[in-house]
Design an enzyme around this catalytic site. Structure first.
Site, PDB file in Angstrom:
ATOM      1  N   SER A  43       0.917  -1.141   0.047  1.00  0.00           N
ATOM      2  CA  SER A  43       0.026  -0.023   0.004  1.00  0.00           C
ATOM      3  C   SER A  43       1.141   1.102   0.072  1.00  0.00           C
ATOM      4  CB  SER A  43      -0.930  -0.072   1.230  1.00  0.00           C
ATOM      5  OG  SER A  43      -1.803   1.327   1.412  1.00  0.00           O
TER       6      SER A  43
ATOM      7  N   LYS B  63      -0.839  -0.997  -4.581  1.00  0.00           N
ATOM      8  CA  LYS B  63      -2.162  -0.020  -4.325  1.00  0.00           C
ATOM      9  C   LYS B  63      -1.487   1.167  -4.156  1.00  0.00           C
ATOM     10  CE  LYS B  63      -4.681   0.156   0.085  1.00  0.00           C
ATOM     11  NZ  LYS B  63      -5.667  -0.570   0.904  1.00  0.00           N
TER      12      LYS B  63
ATOM     13  N   LYS C 188      -2.255   5.025  -3.063  1.00  0.00           N
ATOM     14  CA  LYS C 188      -3.370   5.836  -2.454  1.00  0.00           C
ATOM     15  C   LYS C 188      -3.581   7.157  -3.430  1.00  0.00           C
ATOM     16  CE  LYS C 188      -3.719   3.810   1.676  1.00  0.00           C
ATOM     17  NZ  LYS C 188      -5.274   3.527   2.096  1.00  0.00           N
TER      18      LYS C 188
ATOM     19  N   ASP D 228      -6.881   3.312  -4.132  1.00  0.00           N
ATOM     20  CA  ASP D 228      -7.522   3.452  -2.854  1.00  0.00           C
ATOM     21  C   ASP D 228      -7.542   4.786  -2.560  1.00  0.00           C
ATOM     22  OD1 ASP D 228      -8.787   3.178  -0.289  1.00  0.00           O
ATOM     23  OD2 ASP D 228      -6.788   2.205   0.613  1.00  0.00           O
TER      24      ASP D 228
ATOM     25  N   GLU E 121     -10.477   1.245  -4.757  1.00  0.00           N
ATOM     26  CA  GLU E 121     -10.988   0.835  -3.615  1.00  0.00           C
ATOM     27  C   GLU E 121     -11.820   2.248  -2.891  1.00  0.00           C
ATOM     28  OE1 GLU E 121      -8.133  -0.897  -1.046  1.00  0.00           O
ATOM     29  OE2 GLU E 121      -8.714  -0.346   0.791  1.00  0.00           O
TER      30      GLU E 121
ATOM     31  N   ASP F  47     -14.208  -0.798   1.342  1.00  0.00           N
ATOM     32  CA  ASP F  47     -13.257  -0.862   2.610  1.00  0.00           C
ATOM     33  C   ASP F  47     -14.208  -0.306   3.604  1.00  0.00           C
ATOM     34  OD1 ASP F  47     -11.618  -0.598   4.704  1.00  0.00           O
ATOM     35  OD2 ASP F  47      -9.928   0.353   3.518  1.00  0.00           O
TER      36      ASP F  47
ATOM     37  N   LYS G 254     -11.227  -5.940   6.331  1.00  0.00           N
ATOM     38  CA  LYS G 254     -10.083  -5.744   7.502  1.00  0.00           C
ATOM     39  C   LYS G 254     -10.913  -6.227   8.674  1.00  0.00           C
ATOM     40  CE  LYS G 254      -8.113  -1.525   5.855  1.00  0.00           C
ATOM     41  NZ  LYS G 254      -8.242  -0.228   5.901  1.00  0.00           N
TER      42      LYS G 254
ATOM     43  N   GLY H  20      -5.138  -4.007   5.746  1.00  0.00           N
ATOM     44  CA  GLY H  20      -4.506  -3.789   6.847  1.00  0.00           C
ATOM     45  C   GLY H  20      -4.545  -2.376   7.504  1.00  0.00           C
TER      46      GLY H  20
HETATM   47  O1  OSB Z   1      -7.672   2.339   3.716  1.00  0.00           O
HETATM   48  O2  OSB Z   1      -6.656   0.492   3.493  1.00  0.00           O
HETATM   49  C1  OSB Z   1      -6.639   1.511   3.914  1.00  0.00           C
HETATM   50  C2  OSB Z   1      -3.867   2.362   6.404  1.00  0.00           C
HETATM   51  C3  OSB Z   1      -4.684   2.830   7.528  1.00  0.00           C
HETATM   52  C4  OSB Z   1      -6.081   3.336   7.268  1.00  0.00           C
HETATM   53  C5  OSB Z   1      -6.639   2.769   6.222  1.00  0.00           C
HETATM   54  C6  OSB Z   1      -5.837   2.126   5.121  1.00  0.00           C
HETATM   55  C7  OSB Z   1      -4.445   1.849   5.470  1.00  0.00           C
HETATM   56  C8  OSB Z   1      -3.632   1.313   4.440  1.00  0.00           C
HETATM   57  C9  OSB Z   1      -2.611   0.255   5.017  1.00  0.00           C
HETATM   58  O3  OSB Z   1      -3.879   0.916   3.382  1.00  0.00           O
HETATM   59  C10 OSB Z   1      -2.277  -1.076   4.681  1.00  0.00           C
HETATM   60  C11 OSB Z   1      -1.424  -1.612   5.474  1.00  0.00           C
HETATM   61  O4  OSB Z   1      -1.646  -2.118   6.604  1.00  0.00           O
HETATM   62  O5  OSB Z   1      -0.556  -2.365   4.727  1.00  0.00           O
HETATM   63 MG    MG Z   2      -8.644   1.107   2.143  1.00  0.00          MG
END
Ligand code: OSB
Ligand code: MG
Length: 369
Positions: free
Chosen positions: A138, A164, A166, A191, A216, A241, A265, A293
């Site tokens: 991520s 992924k 952001k 995402d 996402e 999510d 999650k 995660g």
């Molecule tokens: O949206 O997936 C998410 C971390 C904190 C809050 C939201 C998200 C995330 C991540 C981290 O994308 C993914 C990871 O723990 O590797």
């Molecule tokens: Mg997410």
């Protein structure tokens, strides 16, 4: 299976420095304070669970101080001095609204005790079928596209099989184009952490040309209706999510066509039993799942790995080696990790050594019952 009898229950806040800031559509994290639950049973076994919550209510409504209070006041008293299984716990607290990440910490501490008492690892207790768990990266929002390309390259070099990115308005098309041009064949996704609205349909559609495996949570954290509308005009499959906080949420989202994929999650849905129900729903409806995660410590990765081993969790997980985000760790879980893959066996979780001295070093607050 015999239920554990709880003789000691503790809640700890640990302050873990992040080795680099993590930026998403909802803000930047500079350090990672997380909550750990420690339960001790009559037989002397210790079970751990984690509420991988954020300090502020910017991902969902839960926030660290509120969670600390909720676990102390409402959850630990339910288990302390009781003989109680994880299932009985989840049923007993069913009337308490939401606070899912908090509930998950205590429930999984019980699961971990059940695993050690029965000598069956969590992933097998849960019904997991897959021993090799593929993982992805991520990639938080970086200061530049060049910097992002370096992060992507490093992740691929480490053996991660899905990237992924952001995104948020203004940090999307050019970014995705640059990564896709350089890596035409990788499993690539974005995402948005709820940072777009239906007014942005044209921008979101512009990403269709990049053959993303999914998009996402583009729209509001509490929405499924607009996501269903968006799904009708987008080629890229939508993954939810934030919007999926229970198996009932999943059922409704699937029913109206709001998503083809769900990032589960486990903590967000509050219980491993809910994860099992979502796995069933996915099987019945041809929906793909993967385990997300929240930058958890190794303690929180054990139940996540268990979920990732369920039958419908067919896409790479956001479960990484501790080295991705942190400078040290409290377990030897990395002995199961190599080149982007966790390999689960009859010992996973059971023999994971938890370094309580390490935990003490990072503890900033604790309460013992
Ligand atoms: O949206 O997936 C998410 C971390 C904190 C809050 C939201 C998200 C995330 C991540 C981290 O994308 C993914 C990871 O723990 O590797
Ligand atoms: Mg997410």
């Amino acid at each position: 299976m015999k239920s554990p009898t709880i003789t000691a229950a503790s809640l700890l806040e640990v302050a873990l420095p992040l080795n680099k800031p993590f930026t998403t559509g909802f803000g930047t994290l500079y350090d990672r304070n997380t909550l750990l639950v420690r339960l001790e049973s009559e037989t002397g076994k210790v079970g751990w669970g984690e509420a991988a919550i954020l300090k502020d209510p910017i991902y969902l409504e839960e926030w660290l101080n509120g969670s600390y209070q909720f676990i102390q006041e409402y959850l630990l008293p339910v288990v302390m001095k009781e003989t109680i299984s994880s299932l009985e716990f989840s049923q007993k607290i069913a009337g308490l609204r939401r606070n899912n990440i908090s509930k998950f910490a205590v429930e999984t501490a019980l699961w971990s005790l059940e695993a050690s008492e029965s000598l069956i690892p969590e992933w097998k207790l849960l019904g997991g079928e897959r021993a090799k768990i593929q993982t992805g990266a991520s990639i938080g929002m970086q200061p530049s596209i060049e910097r992002t390309l370096i992060e992507v390259k490093e992740a691929l070099n480490q053996g991660l099989t899905r990237i992924k990115l952001k995104i948020e308005p203004g940090w999307d098309f050019e970014l995705v184009r640059a990564v896709r041009e350089k890596y035409p064949d990788i499993m690539l996704m974005v995402d948005a952490n709820s940072s777009y609205t239906l007014k942005d349909i044209a921008t979101l559609q512009s990403l269709d040309e990049f053959n993303l495996i999914m998009m996402e949570q583009p729209l509001a954290y509490d929405d499924i209706i607009d996501h269903a509308k968006l799904a009708k005009v987008l080629k890229t499959p939508i993954c939810l999510d934030e919007s999926i906080c229970s198996s009932e949420d999943a059922r409704k989202a699937i029913e109206i066509g709001a998503c083809k994929i769900i990032n589960v999650k486990p903590a967000r849905v509050g219980s491993l039993y809910e994860v099992q129900r979502i796995n069933e729903l996915a099987r019945e409806n041809g929906i793909q799942l993967w385990c997300g995660g929240m930058l958890e410590s190794d303690i929180g990765k054990i139940p996540n790995l268990a979920c990732a081993s369920l039958s419908e969790f067919s896409l790479p997980a956001d479960i990484s080696s501790w080295q991705t985000y942190f400078s040290s760790t409290c377990t030897d879980l990395d002995t199961s990790y190599s080149h982007g893959i966790f390999t689960l066996d009859d010992q996973t979780g059971l023999t994971t050594h938890v370094d309580e001295e390490w935990i003490r070093r990072y503890t900033v607050r604790r309460v013992d019952l």
